[in-house]
Write a protein that holds these residues in place. Structure first.
Motif, PDB file in Angstrom:
ATOM      1  N   VAL A   1     -26.742  11.934 -16.056  1.00 27.30           N
ATOM      2  CA  VAL A   1     -27.850  12.765 -15.579  1.00 27.30           C
ATOM      3  C   VAL A   1     -28.471  13.555 -16.730  1.00 27.30           C
ATOM      4  CG1 VAL A   1     -28.448  14.746 -14.131  1.00 27.30           C
ATOM      5  CG2 VAL A   1     -26.987  12.933 -13.215  1.00 27.30           C
ATOM      6  N   LEU A   2     -27.642  14.094 -17.603  1.00 29.56           N
ATOM      7  CA  LEU A   2     -28.157  14.850 -18.736  1.00 29.56           C
ATOM      8  C   LEU A   2     -28.970  13.969 -19.682  1.00 29.56           C
ATOM      9  CD1 LEU A   2     -25.101  17.139 -19.609  1.00 29.56           C
ATOM     10  CD2 LEU A   2     -27.290  17.855 -18.634  1.00 29.56           C
ATOM     11  N   THR A   3     -28.487  12.756 -19.946  1.00 27.13           N
ATOM     12  CA  THR A   3     -29.222  11.864 -20.848  1.00 27.13           C
ATOM     13  C   THR A   3     -30.573  11.472 -20.254  1.00 27.13           C
ATOM     14  OG1 THR A   3     -28.179   9.851 -19.962  1.00 27.13           O
ATOM     15  CG2 THR A   3     -27.118  10.916 -21.848  1.00 27.13           C
ATOM     16  N   GLU A   4     -30.631  11.359 -18.927  1.00 26.93           N
ATOM     17  CA  GLU A   4     -31.884  10.955 -18.286  1.00 26.93           C
ATOM     18  C   GLU A   4     -32.866  12.109 -18.132  1.00 26.93           C
ATOM     19  OE1 GLU A   4     -30.098   7.254 -15.602  1.00 26.93           O
ATOM     20  OE2 GLU A   4     -30.488   9.195 -14.659  1.00 26.93           O
TER      21      GLU A   4
ATOM     22  N   ALA B   1     -32.232  16.082 -25.876  1.00 25.76           N
ATOM     23  CA  ALA B   1     -31.072  16.935 -26.173  1.00 25.76           C
ATOM     24  C   ALA B   1     -29.976  16.143 -26.877  1.00 25.76           C
ATOM     25  CB  ALA B   1     -30.518  17.521 -24.877  1.00 25.76           C
ATOM     26  N   LYS B   2     -29.181  16.853 -27.650  1.00 24.90           N
ATOM     27  CA  LYS B   2     -28.002  16.264 -28.270  1.00 24.90           C
ATOM     28  C   LYS B   2     -26.817  16.533 -27.346  1.00 24.90           C
ATOM     29  CE  LYS B   2     -27.192  15.731 -32.457  1.00 24.90           C
ATOM     30  NZ  LYS B   2     -27.519  14.303 -32.472  1.00 24.90           N
ATOM     31  N   ILE B   3     -26.184  15.457 -26.883  1.00 23.82           N
ATOM     32  CA  ILE B   3     -25.146  15.542 -25.859  1.00 23.82           C
ATOM     33  C   ILE B   3     -23.853  14.952 -26.400  1.00 23.82           C
ATOM     34  CG2 ILE B   3     -24.474  14.803 -23.536  1.00 23.82           C
ATOM     35  CD1 ILE B   3     -27.582  14.496 -23.031  1.00 23.82           C
ATOM     36  N   LEU B   4     -22.760  15.674 -26.210  1.00 21.86           N
ATOM     37  CA  LEU B   4     -21.438  15.196 -26.617  1.00 21.86           C
ATOM     38  C   LEU B   4     -20.537  15.110 -25.395  1.00 21.86           C
ATOM     39  CD1 LEU B   4     -19.194  14.488 -28.679  1.00 21.86           C
ATOM     40  CD2 LEU B   4     -18.814  16.964 -28.942  1.00 21.86           C
ATOM     41  N   ALA B   5     -19.920  13.956 -25.182  1.00 23.84           N
ATOM     42  CA  ALA B   5     -18.920  13.783 -24.131  1.00 23.84           C
ATOM     43  C   ALA B   5     -17.546  13.751 -24.776  1.00 23.84           C
ATOM     44  CB  ALA B   5     -19.170  12.483 -23.375  1.00 23.84           C
TER      45      ALA B   5
ATOM     46  N   ASN C   1     -26.997  28.756 -27.890  1.00 24.27           N
ATOM     47  CA  ASN C   1     -27.653  28.221 -26.706  1.00 24.27           C
ATOM     48  C   ASN C   1     -26.995  26.954 -26.177  1.00 24.27           C
ATOM     49  OD1 ASN C   1     -29.698  30.222 -26.633  1.00 24.27           O
ATOM     50  ND2 ASN C   1     -30.813  29.162 -28.242  1.00 24.27           N
ATOM     51  N   ALA C   2     -26.006  26.448 -26.873  1.00 24.78           N
ATOM     52  CA  ALA C   2     -25.322  25.252 -26.423  1.00 24.78           C
ATOM     53  C   ALA C   2     -24.620  25.508 -25.090  1.00 24.78           C
ATOM     54  CB  ALA C   2     -24.314  24.795 -27.474  1.00 24.78           C
ATOM     55  N   LYS C   3     -24.594  24.490 -24.232  1.00 27.56           N
ATOM     56  CA  LYS C   3     -23.944  24.585 -22.931  1.00 27.56           C
ATOM     57  C   LYS C   3     -22.684  23.735 -22.939  1.00 27.56           C
ATOM     58  CE  LYS C   3     -26.951  27.000 -20.389  1.00 27.56           C
ATOM     59  NZ  LYS C   3     -26.590  28.236 -19.659  1.00 27.56           N
TER      60      LYS C   3
ATOM     61  N   ASP D   1     -26.472  20.352 -27.893  1.00 22.67           N
ATOM     62  CA  ASP D   1     -27.105  21.146 -26.839  1.00 22.67           C
ATOM     63  C   ASP D   1     -26.211  21.216 -25.599  1.00 22.67           C
ATOM     64  OD1 ASP D   1     -29.418  21.364 -28.447  1.00 22.67           O
ATOM     65  OD2 ASP D   1     -30.111  19.415 -27.742  1.00 22.67           O
ATOM     66  N   TYR D   2     -25.519  20.097 -25.319  1.00 21.47           N
ATOM     67  CA  TYR D   2     -24.632  20.032 -24.159  1.00 21.47           C
ATOM     68  C   TYR D   2     -23.329  19.341 -24.562  1.00 21.47           C
ATOM     69  CZ  TYR D   2     -28.919  21.009 -21.584  1.00 21.47           C
ATOM     70  OH  TYR D   2     -30.082  21.583 -21.137  1.00 21.47           O
TER      71      TYR D   2
END
Length: 257
Positions: free
Chosen positions: A31-34, A39-43, A7-9, A136-137
């Motif tokens: 935007v994703l963090t807000e 969600a767990k977000i990786l840049a 399900n990760a994007k 997640d992203y």
């Protein structure tokens, strides 16, 4: 740690250099963090120029290339299987990631040897596949141009966002990237963003080479000041064109639903 697996994007950005791709990548992370605070977000800064860290207000410590070289030196003669070497790399990657403002950050780095980036690009592809199940992203600020897509560095992404300004050269490059991505990538959706538009009213197209235009973002003096001051995207007013355009694009891709 929440594991999303399939399900990760994975959201990757590509385009000509100098069109604001890095600032847009940072805006998407914000935007994703807000809007996805749980969600767990990786840049991932996949551009050797390493500009995403400044845009996100992150201090780069150990880069992906640093880890690649250190793992290669440490496992020589000790680990023989590729999966064992990658498992060791994954452990060190999580240890090296910078975490702040609701996201984790990893930079590809710039190899010490001049010339070909084949080794680090190949390693980056494995790392993306390795890490995607733990987030997640994943937002990837790709190298300017077509090389990383041509070499299948990003061969599996959910959303490929092609970024251009209004110039014929920029539009031609993302049209070419679209052609190559159709052949070289597994991608659910491809869309375009026209950034730094000087005269948005003159843009009357709805797609570029079959890829829909997700947003048209006007040139923003606030962003120019942010870049000159070395400020992060999190210091920018949320009502500015860049932030609103990034949110609109993500909404059209169904990512914010």
């Amino acid at each position: 740690m929440k594991i999303m697996g399939e399900n990760a994007k994975v959201i990757a950005l590509a385009g000509k250099g100098g069109v604001g791709k890095t600032s847009l990548s940072a805006a998407i992370v914000r935007v994703l963090t807000e809007q996805k605070p749980d969600a767990k977000i990786l840049a991932i800064d996949a551009d050797p120029a390493v500009g995403l860290s400044t845009a996100l207000g992150v201090t780069v410590g150990e880069t992906l290339d640093d880890i690649r070289l250190r793992v290669a030196a440490d496992v020589t003669g000790k680990l023989n299987k590729t999966e064992d070497i990658l498992a060791e790399a994954k452990y060190r990657l999580f240890d090296a990631m910078q975490e702040t403002n609701g996201f984790a950050f990893l930079a590809i780095g710039r190899p010490e040897a001049e010339g070909c980036y084949c080794a680090i690009n190949s390693y980056l592809r494995n790392v993306i596949e390795l890490l995607v199940k733990d987030f997640d992203y994943v937002v990837i600020d790709g190298e300017a141009g077509i090389e990383q897509i041509n070499r299948r560095v990003m061969d599996r992404v959910n959303n490929l966002i092609l970024v251009s300004d209004q110039s014929k050269k920029g539009l031609s490059i993302i049209s070419t990237i679209k052609d190559v991505s159709d052949k070289m990538m597994m991608c659910d959706e491809v869309g375009c963003i026209i950034n730094r538009a000087m005269d948005p009213g003159r843009i009357d197209f709805s797609d570029i080479n079959g890829a829909p235009v997700l947003a048209i973002i006007e040139q923003d003096r606030n962003l120019l000041k942010m870049d000159m001051d070395g400020a992060s995207i999190f210091e920018l007013d949320g009502n500015t064109a860049l932030i609103q355009g990034a949110a609109s694009a993500l909404d059209k891709l169904g990512i914010l639903k």
